[in-house]
Design a protein around this motif. Sequence first.
Motif, short mmCIF file in Angstrom:
data_model
loop_
_atom_site.label_atom_id
_atom_site.label_comp_id
_atom_site.label_asym_id
_atom_site.label_seq_id
_atom_site.Cartn_x
_atom_site.Cartn_y
_atom_site.Cartn_z
N UNK A 165 0.86 -1.18 0.00
CA UNK A 165 0.00 0.00 0.00
C UNK A 165 0.90 1.23 0.00
N UNK A 166 0.31 2.38 -0.23
CA UNK A 166 1.03 3.64 -0.09
C UNK A 166 0.36 4.47 0.99
N UNK A 167 1.16 5.01 1.90
CA UNK A 167 0.66 5.92 2.93
C UNK A 167 0.81 7.38 2.50
N UNK A 168 1.41 7.60 1.32
CA UNK A 168 1.49 8.93 0.76
C UNK A 168 2.46 9.86 1.46
N UNK A 265 4.62 6.87 2.41
CA UNK A 265 4.78 6.25 1.08
C UNK A 265 4.64 4.72 1.18
N UNK A 266 5.59 3.97 0.67
CA UNK A 266 5.46 2.52 0.56
C UNK A 266 5.34 1.84 1.93
N UNK A 267 4.30 1.01 2.07
CA UNK A 267 4.16 0.13 3.24
C UNK A 267 3.86 -1.26 2.72
N UNK A 268 4.43 -2.27 3.35
CA UNK A 268 4.19 -3.64 2.87
C UNK A 268 4.26 -4.65 4.00
#
Length: 425
Positions: A165-168, A265-268
């Motif tokens: 996902x993206x947290x922006x 931004x990127x979370x996984x």
Amino acid sequence: MAIQIPRGTQDILPGESEKWQYIERVAKDLCDLYQYQEIRTPIFESTELFEKGVGDTTDIVQKEMYTFTDKGNRSLTLRPEGTAAVVRSFVGNKMHGNAVQPVKLYYNGPMFRYERPQAGRFRQFVQFGVEALGSSDPAIDAEVISLAMNIYKKVGLKNTKLIINSLGDKESRTKHREALIKHFEPRIGEFCSNCKSRLERNPLRILDCKEDRDHELMETAPAIIDYLNEESLDYFKKVTSYLDEIGIAYTVDPNLVRGLDYYNHTAFEIMLDSEGFGAITTLCGGGRYNGLVQEIGGPETPGIGFAFSIERLLSALEAEKIELPIEKKVDCFIVSLGEAAQDYSVKLVNDLRLNGISAEKDYSGRKAKGQFKAADRVHAKYVAVLGEDELNNNQIALKDMETGEQQTIALPELVTVLQSKLGGN
């Protein structure tokens, strides 16, 4: 009464510790290929580090830390995770000035959280983690994710699943924050006390609440991906395009949030989709944390990383019935008959070991039959028999335990002969 081991901890005994060593070796060897270097930080740090770095609205800081006051009246905490300590070291040792950027690090060691022990989860657990500091290139996000995925692939797991996902960026998260407050505020009284306190301070943490995860508002909560600005959306698309190029399958989950405040931004997460693994299927979690270095007192520096529990990985291997290829054999067992031979065997076994040959001898005064049984128990490849006659003739009998073939050789040649038979080890 015997003193009991503390709840939530475990003794890792011989026979089991070899599995840990194998996993750690696989992870470290892959880190070498990816050009990540090991860093070792203290087991305890200033409590303030985790309050700032992990976030004072997280369950970790609010409920799970082992914190104590030392004799100098300083508040110290046993580390609950590895990233904050690595970033503290990065800042304190001015690694942002290193000629080679980004700075790529890995760590491996015990962490401590006061939580309810359950299968694969302990109050003292071992975490392997990776951090890449100094690059905002989405390619490094894909590299970090691929490193994590390849560790699981290398140890043999087959049913792993990557969730992303993206947290922006800050602007995107601000808009999402406003939407979350608007969504939860009318019915916040139905939530736990932690969620109530998080509503204004950090409403994103409500989505990570274990107590209220089944509340109907969780299902309909605004997704961060719908609030990403153009820059954040482009960044996320670039990360996923790189994953496509290197052949890593993934599922975008707009509700994925990480349990620590420093992510953006990127979370996984990497999950295991195998029967018998349990209700909690997460193996590994990570993401980007572009503001953490500044929060801990350093210059503006982007970063990304992941961490996984070795205990959870061992549980996953058990769920998939995977046996690790661990070699347990002893190269040579010395059977010594008579006092003179027993005395000489001390030097002989030492010579073998110094020449790279795994060797063992009898230390219990057993007769020949008992010593051969001991050699079988340790899976010795060869047995070297030394008695008084052999010692007087400067010879030794060497038996191949697999074929039963036996030969008599000159005692000084034992090392050379064994090295030849073992393939030059």
